[in-house]
Write a protein that holds these residues in place. Structure first.
Motif, PDB file in Angstrom:
ATOM      1  N   TYR A 321       0.830  -1.201   0.000  1.00  0.00           N
ATOM      2  CA  TYR A 321       0.000   0.000   0.000  1.00  0.00           C
ATOM      3  C   TYR A 321       0.868   1.256   0.000  1.00  0.00           C
ATOM      4  O   TYR A 321       1.815   1.378   0.781  1.00  0.00           O
ATOM      5  N   ILE A 322       0.552   2.162  -0.901  1.00  0.00           N
ATOM      6  CA  ILE A 322       1.357   3.358  -1.155  1.00  0.00           C
ATOM      7  C   ILE A 322       1.247   4.344   0.011  1.00  0.00           C
ATOM      8  O   ILE A 322       0.147   4.652   0.477  1.00  0.00           O
ATOM      9  N   ASN A 323       2.420   4.802   0.477  1.00  0.00           N
ATOM     10  CA  ASN A 323       2.514   5.764   1.588  1.00  0.00           C
ATOM     11  C   ASN A 323       1.873   5.241   2.871  1.00  0.00           C
ATOM     12  O   ASN A 323       1.376   6.002   3.708  1.00  0.00           O
ATOM     13  N   LYS A 324       1.858   3.913   3.007  1.00  0.00           N
ATOM     14  CA  LYS A 324       1.324   3.266   4.201  1.00  0.00           C
ATOM     15  C   LYS A 324       2.274   2.151   4.629  1.00  0.00           C
ATOM     16  O   LYS A 324       2.943   1.539   3.780  1.00  0.00           O
ATOM     17  N   ASN A 325       2.318   1.865   5.921  1.00  0.00           N
ATOM     18  CA  ASN A 325       3.079   0.717   6.413  1.00  0.00           C
ATOM     19  C   ASN A 325       2.178  -0.515   6.396  1.00  0.00           C
ATOM     20  O   ASN A 325       1.890  -1.125   7.429  1.00  0.00           O
ATOM     21  N   ILE A 326       1.716  -0.856   5.199  1.00  0.00           N
ATOM     22  CA  ILE A 326       0.771  -1.968   5.039  1.00  0.00           C
ATOM     23  C   ILE A 326       1.198  -2.815   3.836  1.00  0.00           C
ATOM     24  O   ILE A 326       1.429  -2.283   2.747  1.00  0.00           O
ATOM     25  N   PHE A 327       1.303  -4.133   4.049  1.00  0.00           N
ATOM     26  CA  PHE A 327       1.479  -5.044   2.927  1.00  0.00           C
ATOM     27  C   PHE A 327       0.647  -6.295   3.187  1.00  0.00           C
ATOM     28  O   PHE A 327       0.419  -6.682   4.335  1.00  0.00           O
ATOM     29  N   THR A 328       0.155  -6.894   2.110  1.00  0.00           N
ATOM     30  CA  THR A 328      -0.737  -8.050   2.228  1.00  0.00           C
ATOM     31  C   THR A 328      -0.355  -9.099   1.198  1.00  0.00           C
ATOM     32  O   THR A 328       0.171  -8.773   0.126  1.00  0.00           O
ATOM     33  N   VAL A 329      -0.617 -10.374   1.538  1.00  0.00           N
ATOM     34  CA  VAL A 329      -0.348 -11.466   0.605  1.00  0.00           C
ATOM     35  C   VAL A 329      -1.527 -12.427   0.573  1.00  0.00           C
ATOM     36  O   VAL A 329      -2.217 -12.613   1.579  1.00  0.00           O
ATOM     37  N   GLN A 330      -1.743 -13.038  -0.579  1.00  0.00           N
ATOM     38  CA  GLN A 330      -2.828 -13.986  -0.747  1.00  0.00           C
ATOM     39  C   GLN A 330      -2.439 -15.383  -0.262  1.00  0.00           C
ATOM     40  O   GLN A 330      -3.278 -16.166   0.173  1.00  0.00           O
ATOM     41  N   PHE A 331      -1.163 -15.695  -0.316  1.00  0.00           N
ATOM     42  CA  PHE A 331      -0.676 -17.035   0.058  1.00  0.00           C
ATOM     43  C   PHE A 331      -0.385 -17.094   1.561  1.00  0.00           C
ATOM     44  O   PHE A 331      -0.594 -16.137   2.295  1.00  0.00           O
ATOM     45  N   HIS A 332       0.122 -18.254   2.019  1.00  0.00           N
ATOM     46  CA  HIS A 332       0.307 -18.502   3.456  1.00  0.00           C
ATOM     47  C   HIS A 332       1.779 -18.622   3.823  1.00  0.00           C
ATOM     48  O   HIS A 332       2.353 -19.703   3.754  1.00  0.00           O
ATOM     49  N   PRO A 333       2.402 -17.537   4.284  1.00  0.00           N
ATOM     50  CA  PRO A 333       3.815 -17.612   4.680  1.00  0.00           C
ATOM     51  C   PRO A 333       4.032 -18.389   5.973  1.00  0.00           C
ATOM     52  O   PRO A 333       5.162 -18.750   6.289  1.00  0.00           O
ATOM     53  N   GLU A 334       2.948 -18.655   6.717  1.00  0.00           N
ATOM     54  CA  GLU A 334       3.077 -19.391   7.968  1.00  0.00           C
ATOM     55  C   GLU A 334       2.914 -20.893   7.790  1.00  0.00           C
ATOM     56  O   GLU A 334       3.043 -21.657   8.753  1.00  0.00           O
ATOM     57  N   ALA A 335       2.595 -21.338   6.582  1.00  0.00           N
ATOM     58  CA  ALA A 335       2.201 -22.731   6.344  1.00  0.00           C
ATOM     59  C   ALA A 335       3.244 -23.713   6.864  1.00  0.00           C
ATOM     60  O   ALA A 335       4.425 -23.577   6.602  1.00  0.00           O
ATOM     61  N   CYS A 336       2.770 -24.715   7.603  1.00  0.00           N
ATOM     62  CA  CYS A 336       3.684 -25.688   8.200  1.00  0.00           C
ATOM     63  C   CYS A 336       2.888 -26.943   8.501  1.00  0.00           C
ATOM     64  O   CYS A 336       1.888 -26.869   9.209  1.00  0.00           O
ATOM     65  N   PRO A 337       3.270 -28.143   7.997  1.00  0.00           N
ATOM     66  CA  PRO A 337       4.400 -28.290   7.093  1.00  0.00           C
ATOM     67  C   PRO A 337       4.050 -27.787   5.695  1.00  0.00           C
ATOM     68  O   PRO A 337       2.897 -27.457   5.443  1.00  0.00           O
TER      69      PRO A 337
END
Length: 359
Positions: A321-337
């Motif tokens: 997000y422009i000029n914001k401390n915000i980012f988002t993702v559609q996938f799962h970076p926490e996925a385990c296993p």
């Protein structure tokens, strides 16, 4: 006992009943993961859906409750080619058959899941019925299937009250929209104190707690059904608090900032989806579970830049997000296993909260 899977297009599969013997109507989706069936069963994002596993042998390493992503299983039904009868794993505590019975989940085994998946890929996700009634009336069932809607499910899967995972580092407010356990664990393992809030918590309550950062979790259902939550996220957006959002949270932030979403033909569900970081050109293998996607063409100009895309179909996989401390993702970076390629995004979030320029 015989069991039948009846699809909205009148296709019928016959197999054996597994788990509970009750009849269910649900949205039928498929997951291509080769491992992680317990994580799939306990992922709240599958609430309101019956899951087809494309890998042919399920249950071979049994059930290890430590790997559960929530306190219970959420799918309406479970559909497999072959269910292992003898799990082999030193960590195994039970068989998947017993787990399905315990969790009151009906299912069907012994069907051609490859043929079923091809139908869903070609015709798109559709509703289906799992039943043990051999005298079913197909026209009556198909009528019910066409009328069935998943409805609002986020409130059903969210925690009922606020709780805290202690830590000595940054204070994170995690809005539980159907969060997998490993999101909070991923932050907690990095020293963060994580306060988990129910999905319908007011933005003012979160802001009043003065967190260092806000996490919007994954969750089930159509993001457009979450009108009241979207309104609260609008308030969070207008603060200066760093925000990191995953899956449903990613979609809700887009809707809260004037964007749009639509339902995909059959979604992304599995552990091998390649996503490309547009800032570096690097491709990461990701775990995914979603049936809706953000419409990049309908994002208002100047609000956000696309940060990740899906290599297979070029759908949006991330927004900065422009000029914001915000980012988002559609996938799962926490996925385990599963793929842990993108777990660095949690480190990026912590750097953002620390005000570092390379965040």
């Amino acid at each position: 006992m015989k069991a039948f899977l009846i699809l909205e297009d009148k296709t019928v599969f016959e197999g054996q009943s597994i788990g509970a013997t009750k009849e269910v109507i649900s949205e039928i989706v498929f997951n291509t993961s080769m491992t992680g069936y317990l994580e799939v069963l306990t992922d709240p994002s599958y609430a309101g859906q019956a899951v087809v596993m494309t890998y042919p042998l399920i249950g071979n390493y049994g059930i290890c409750r430590e790997d559960m992503e929530s306190k219970k299983a959420w799918p309406d039904g479970y559909i497999v080619r072959e269910l292992s009868r003898l799990p082999s794993n030193f960590r195994s505590e039970d068989s998947i058959q017993n787990f399905l019975m315990e969790q009151d989940i009906p299912g069907i085994a012994g069907i051609d899941t490859r043929a079923l998946t091809k139908i869903l890929r070609e015709k798109g996700t559709m509703n289906g019925c799992i039943t043990t009634n051999e005298n079913y009336d197909i026209d009556s069932i198909v009528k019910k299937l066409k009328e069935y809607k998943t409805g609002k499910v986020v409130e059903k899967v969210s925690c009922e009250e606020t709780y805290i995972l202690p830590g000595k580092g940054k204070k994170i407010a995690l809005l539980d929209l159907g969060a997998k356990n490993n999101i909070a664990k991923s932050l907690n393992s990095r020293g963060c104190e994580v306060t988990v809030y129910p999905a319908l918590t007011k933005a003012s309550e979160i802001i009043k707690a003065n967190p260092d950062g806000i996490m919007l979790s994954n969750g089930p259902g159509d993001p457009k059904d979450c009108e009241s939550i979207i309104n609260e996220i609008k308030e969070l957006y207008h603060t200066d608090i760093p925000i990191f959002a995953i899956c449903l949270g990613h979609q809700l932030m887009a809707l809260a900032t004037g964007g749009d979403t639509h339902k995909m033909k059959y979604g992304h569900r599995g552990g091998n989806h390649p996503v490309k970081d547009l800032s570096t050109g690097r491709v990461y293998i990701s775990s995914q579970n979603h049936g809706y996607v953000v419409d990049v063409d309908k994002m208002p100009e100047g609000v956000a830049n696309v940060s990740f895309i899906n290599v297979n179909d070029e759908t949006v996989e991330g927004l900065d997000y422009i000029n914001k401390n915000i980012f988002t993702v559609q996938f799962h970076p926490e996925a385990c296993p599963g793929p842990q390629d993108s777990s660095f995004l949690f480190d990026k979030f912590i750097k953002m909260m620390e005000g570092k320029k390379d965040a």
